[in-house]
Design a protein around this motif. Structure first.
Motif, PDB file in Angstrom:
ATOM      1  N   GLU A   1      -9.245 -33.430  64.720  1.00 50.61           N
ATOM      2  CA  GLU A   1     -10.372 -34.149  64.110  1.00 50.61           C
ATOM      3  C   GLU A   1     -10.999 -35.114  65.105  1.00 50.61           C
ATOM      4  OE1 GLU A   1      -7.502 -33.748  62.557  1.00 50.61           O
ATOM      5  OE2 GLU A   1      -8.016 -32.618  60.756  1.00 50.61           O
ATOM      6  N   GLN A   2     -10.187 -35.795  65.905  1.00 48.47           N
ATOM      7  CA  GLN A   2     -10.770 -36.688  66.911  1.00 48.47           C
ATOM      8  C   GLN A   2     -11.605 -35.883  67.905  1.00 48.47           C
ATOM      9  OE1 GLN A   2      -8.473 -38.684  70.060  1.00 48.47           O
ATOM     10  NE2 GLN A   2      -9.517 -40.589  69.550  1.00 48.47           N
TER      11      GLN A   2
ATOM     12  N   ASP B   1     -14.819 -35.122  66.227  1.00 49.23           N
ATOM     13  CA  ASP B   1     -15.585 -36.367  66.102  1.00 49.23           C
ATOM     14  C   ASP B   1     -16.264 -36.731  67.425  1.00 49.23           C
ATOM     15  OD1 ASP B   1     -16.447 -38.691  64.662  1.00 49.23           O
ATOM     16  OD2 ASP B   1     -14.889 -39.859  65.669  1.00 49.23           O
TER      17      ASP B   1
ATOM     18  N   ARG C   1     -20.262 -36.835  67.924  1.00 44.13           N
ATOM     19  CA  ARG C   1     -20.965 -38.063  68.315  1.00 44.13           C
ATOM     20  C   ARG C   1     -21.700 -37.883  69.634  1.00 44.13           C
ATOM     21  NH1 ARG C   1     -16.648 -42.890  67.662  1.00 44.13           N
ATOM     22  NH2 ARG C   1     -18.454 -44.274  67.580  1.00 44.13           N
TER      23      ARG C   1
ATOM     24  N   VAL D   1     -16.566 -34.717  59.341  1.00 43.04           N
ATOM     25  CA  VAL D   1     -16.751 -35.320  60.655  1.00 43.04           C
ATOM     26  C   VAL D   1     -18.182 -35.091  61.136  1.00 43.04           C
ATOM     27  CG1 VAL D   1     -15.976 -35.343  63.039  1.00 43.04           C
ATOM     28  CG2 VAL D   1     -14.329 -34.972  61.219  1.00 43.04           C
TER      29      VAL D   1
ATOM     30  N   LEU E   1     -20.522 -37.338  59.376  1.00 44.75           N
ATOM     31  CA  LEU E   1     -20.423 -38.722  59.887  1.00 44.75           C
ATOM     32  C   LEU E   1     -21.416 -38.962  61.019  1.00 44.75           C
ATOM     33  CD1 LEU E   1     -16.777 -39.964  60.474  1.00 44.75           C
ATOM     34  CD2 LEU E   1     -18.511 -40.842  58.900  1.00 44.75           C
TER      35      LEU E   1
ATOM     36  N   ARG F   1     -18.180 -48.675  62.928  1.00 41.68           N
ATOM     37  CA  ARG F   1     -18.838 -47.558  62.235  1.00 41.68           C
ATOM     38  C   ARG F   1     -18.914 -47.798  60.734  1.00 41.68           C
ATOM     39  NH1 ARG F   1     -15.990 -42.152  64.510  1.00 41.68           N
ATOM     40  NH2 ARG F   1     -17.851 -41.052  63.779  1.00 41.68           N
TER      41      ARG F   1
ATOM     42  N   ARG G   1     -11.460 -43.447  58.738  1.00 38.67           N
ATOM     43  CA  ARG G   1     -10.339 -42.964  59.539  1.00 38.67           C
ATOM     44  C   ARG G   1      -9.912 -41.569  59.101  1.00 38.67           C
ATOM     45  NH1 ARG G   1      -5.658 -44.691  62.443  1.00 38.67           N
ATOM     46  NH2 ARG G   1      -4.691 -42.748  63.084  1.00 38.67           N
TER      47      ARG G   1
ATOM     48  N   SER H   1     -12.363 -39.158  60.598  1.00 41.95           N
ATOM     49  CA  SER H   1     -12.545 -39.020  62.042  1.00 41.95           C
ATOM     50  C   SER H   1     -11.256 -38.787  62.809  1.00 41.95           C
ATOM     51  CB  SER H   1     -13.256 -40.257  62.593  1.00 41.95           C
ATOM     52  OG  SER H   1     -12.465 -41.404  62.405  1.00 41.95           O
ATOM     53  N   ASP H   2     -10.108 -39.084  62.209  1.00 42.82           N
ATOM     54  CA  ASP H   2      -8.837 -38.900  62.924  1.00 42.82           C
ATOM     55  C   ASP H   2      -7.732 -38.979  61.881  1.00 42.82           C
ATOM     56  OD1 ASP H   2      -6.952 -38.667  64.983  1.00 42.82           O
ATOM     57  OD2 ASP H   2      -6.966 -40.816  65.420  1.00 42.82           O
TER      58      ASP H   2
END
Lengths: 493, 493
Positions: A193-194, A197, A201, A223, A226, B201, B352, B355-356
């Motif tokens: 997921e990171q 992300d 971004r 994600v 976001l 964020r 959170r 995103s992770d």
């Protein structure tokens, strides 16, 4: 005080391992208050004698309860029921703390994974089996890494991950997947997921259109949203993402990126054909959009050679490749990775350096050591054999216990089966009845972009072993026997 | 092939530890090509005899080189010079990979920490001393955590961190810092930067104004800018952030948040007075802005009791509190945390989770165990004594070797001294000459929001031990002797 007695005997005839039966029974007793906080559990030796089982079974069961935070061990010995977590006694009420500034509405919480109550079988779970994790090898490697205490190890971790792990991962990806990966264009991330992300971004701005698979992985959609993406679903069929449908979309509007899972499409398990991959890469070059290729379970391919990633093909200039070893090791271990062409990578690197500058160098060195001494590749081969056998066992159990009620195609790889319930089966009711039988499974509504009720289920086969899978399917069959449905034969009238 | 011979003898009279002298000499030989890739280093026993030092010195020096990736050990014994990392031989050139979509200009890379070449003393480094890290205790705790292999440990890590570590951290913060922290409003983060990123964020939208300290921590500014913040610098003085200046700003415009380091202000080391804290909290409630309190080194306070965080005071409803144990343990270890009022926390948690979503549950349980068995608090007390002694040693060395040239006030806590060079000293030249003498220090331009040349330096005292600090200051004095400057006496004419 009356001494607590284990209320039921363990049943070696049940397929559920004895230690999980034990943990489940004790957990139930704690939850319903028959075992109170602070109360001592019997010693493992004593309980093993009483139940007539091996002491290791008791130790494993207690460990399970410790890991779930239900009991704890004390120095000097003894295992005790834990206190429920509570705020400190003198803490003022939290409710007084309402900020005077305005807040945006909360994001919807994405699908949270959670561990099942002991004894419940999780067919909805696509997680790997943590019992097979090479825990001892990793613990040893971690000890060696951290005992060096070299200052470069702990003082200035590189935002892209330790050079040793980047070197190993890049070499593996170049060798086994044909990627143009070097330590200079590969970043280790905390989680997949990171990785998504950071890519989102870096590449996506508010209002950009991103095409996604109409059946897919909702956490990835969260994600992308976001970052401000407008998502557009594209149909998937037995060949993966429908590239013709994407092409039709491209005639109407420009898109910034496509996010997809070409190798064992999630959740439908199909493999995208080389021809479709090539066509997609061509479209990306021609229309100037990015391909975000999520190759989350590449190593779990059981029939023949895996197909090379899109990022290894001719159109790779527009592909950002995301993967992870977390399905191979365990979700908690930081082993995501992103590979991107140099121009994109420079931006990813500065995004990572700004938002999470340090990496877990000691753990990364430990994983690098598992690569270096061959343990990791041996583990890949072991897991591939194990999961292939579990895939076959699940398929066999479905045919044996639920033949006629479900239809599926054996996937070439991956971590689950994509199963269609026979027409007329009330899947929602089946799922509710399953929960009463101790097996969790859900219809595929959660994976549908439009959240529609589905006659499809995704059944994971990696989390449980063969006998647990068989037990789970028998529970599913018992649950289904509570409803009558027009069978395949009768519905063909 | 001629056998490599260690060219210089180690000098026990130098303050630099022998193992670092050894590592530095060998590293130089590798870099200049006197030692080639694949070449074997002498055995530790043999080299110890040859140099007349303890064998442990050789082992420690080699470990340092292994950790830096310059040499590696092989199964069966032997230490060998490593190959420089290179792309696989058949990899096509990377330059062919230019995406056909447009890219935004790259972000500026934030100040990267990097390990010094062996033998160079880093006075510019505010990092903790990784040699003092409780490595063995952590490795043992990690092994125990991971050997439980409880499924809840590895399968479904909670995005806010494992309940055991959240419970321990919340209890510590409630007890020692008066925070309203519970496991339900405390999140464990991978790093302090990730904490700031999640808060930014969650609270800050594009174009929002955020006030920051005019001297501060540039990586935090980068993270705030990523979220779209317009930063406005507010002066700092010997009492920390100038709240009157902030009030003047508030008469002209609304702001969304203030980001500050009230307890050992970074980089100036001052402590914000309780009166200013209370006034700031009042302003926040009245004007409806958030206070982002970065309390990165709270535990390193040497004189009297630390002042309670703003988040522990009356205006806490508007405060989000960020901290980390990474300065206490090591930067690579995931031990950041964020505490926020429930309404804000719900949003942080979903950010959170999107995103992770996963956390490193095994490592978190290992750190929780260090809390549970008292090791962590013993380590805090040890480090506090050690760093207080180093602060005093640096102050003494500055007075002894550089008296008249530098002026400073002994800080009550923290990890560095804020030192003003005497008028007329060319600090840029001094810094360049220092590099030639083997000591790194820079003027404080990098911490100035406006990046102006400064007569101030921030000298870290936690990274090196007392004798290294003394050596570093003597090197600084030698570097300064290369220039003449109007001394304090002569400049008072």
């Amino acid at each position: 005080m009356r001494r607590w007695e284990l209320a039921i005997a363990l049943d070696p005839g049940r397929e559920l391992p004895l230690f999980l039966q034990l943990a489940g029974t004790i957990a139930d007793d704690i939850r319903c208050g028959r075992l109170k906080p602070g109360e001592a559990l019997p010693g493992s030796r004593e309980l093993a004698l009483r139940l007539g089982v091996n002491r290791n079974t008791i130790v494993a069961g207690y460990s399970e309860l410790v890991a779930e935070g239900l009991v704890s061990t004390r120095i000097g010995g003894g295992t005790f029921v834990g206190e429920p977590a509570a705020p400190p006694p003198d803490a003022p009420a939290m409710t007084e703390q309402t900020p005077t500034y305005s807040l945006m509405p909360p994001l919807p919480l994405p699908m949270a994974g959670h561990a099942p109550a002991p004894g419940v079988l999780m067919m909805s779970n696509g997680a790997p089996d943590a019992r097979l994790f090479p825990a001892r090898a990793l613990a040893r490697a971690f000890r060696r890494a951290i005992e060096h205490r070299g200052r470069s190890l702990l003082v200035a971790p590189h935002p892209c991950g330790h050079i040793r792990l980047r070197t190993e991962l890049a070499a593996m990806l170049a060798r086994t997947r044909g990627l143009l990966a070097t330590p200079d264009n590969l970043m280790v991330t905390r989680s997949i997921e990171q990785g998504i992300d950071l890519v989102a971004r870096t590449l996506i701005g508010p209002g950009d259109t991103v095409a996604v698979e109409a059946f897919g992985y909702p956490p990835a959609w969260s994600v992308l949203k976001l970052a401000g993406a407008q998502l557009v679903p594209i149909a998937v069929d037995s060949g993966g993402l429908d590239v013709d449908a994407l092409e039709a979309l491209l005639r109407q509007q420009t898109i910034r990126a496509v996010f997809l899972t070409p190798h064992h499409q999630f959740p439908t398990t199909t493999v995208m054909s080389p021809a479709r991959r090539a066509r997609l890469a061509e479209l990306a070059l021609q229309h100037g959009f990015a391909i975000i290729e999520d190759d989350y379970d590449h190593e779990f391919h059981y029939e023949g050679k895996p197909i090379l990633p899109i990022a290894a093909g001719a159109g790779r200039a527009n592909v950002v490749y995301i993967g992870s070893l977390s399905n191979l090791l365990a979700p908690g271990v930081s082993t995501g990775f992103v590979v991107a062409p140099p121009a994109v990578f420079a931006r990813l690197q500065s995004m990572r350096a700004a938002s999470d500058a340090r990496s877990d160098a000691a753990m990364e060195c430990a994983i690098a050591e598992l690569f270096e001494d061959g343990e990791l590749l041996r583990h890949v081969r072991r897991m591939r054999r194990t999961y292939a056998a579990r895939r076959d066992a699940l398929a066999e159990a479905l045919t044996r216990h639920l033949g006629g009620a479900v239809h599926f195609r054996l996937p070439e790889g991956g971590m689950g089966l994509w199963v269609r319930a026979d027409d007329g089966i009330d899947v929602a009711r089946w799922s509710r009845d399953g929960e009463r039988e101790g097996v969790l499974f859900f219809d595929a509504r959660r994976y549908d972009f439009h959240q529609r009720a589905q006659s499809f289920l995704r059944l994971g086969f990696t989390y449980h072993d063969e006998s647990e899978l068989d037990d789970a399917v028998r529970r599913m069959a018992r649950a289904l026997s509570r409803q009558t449905w027009p069978s395949a034969v009768s519905s063909s009238r």
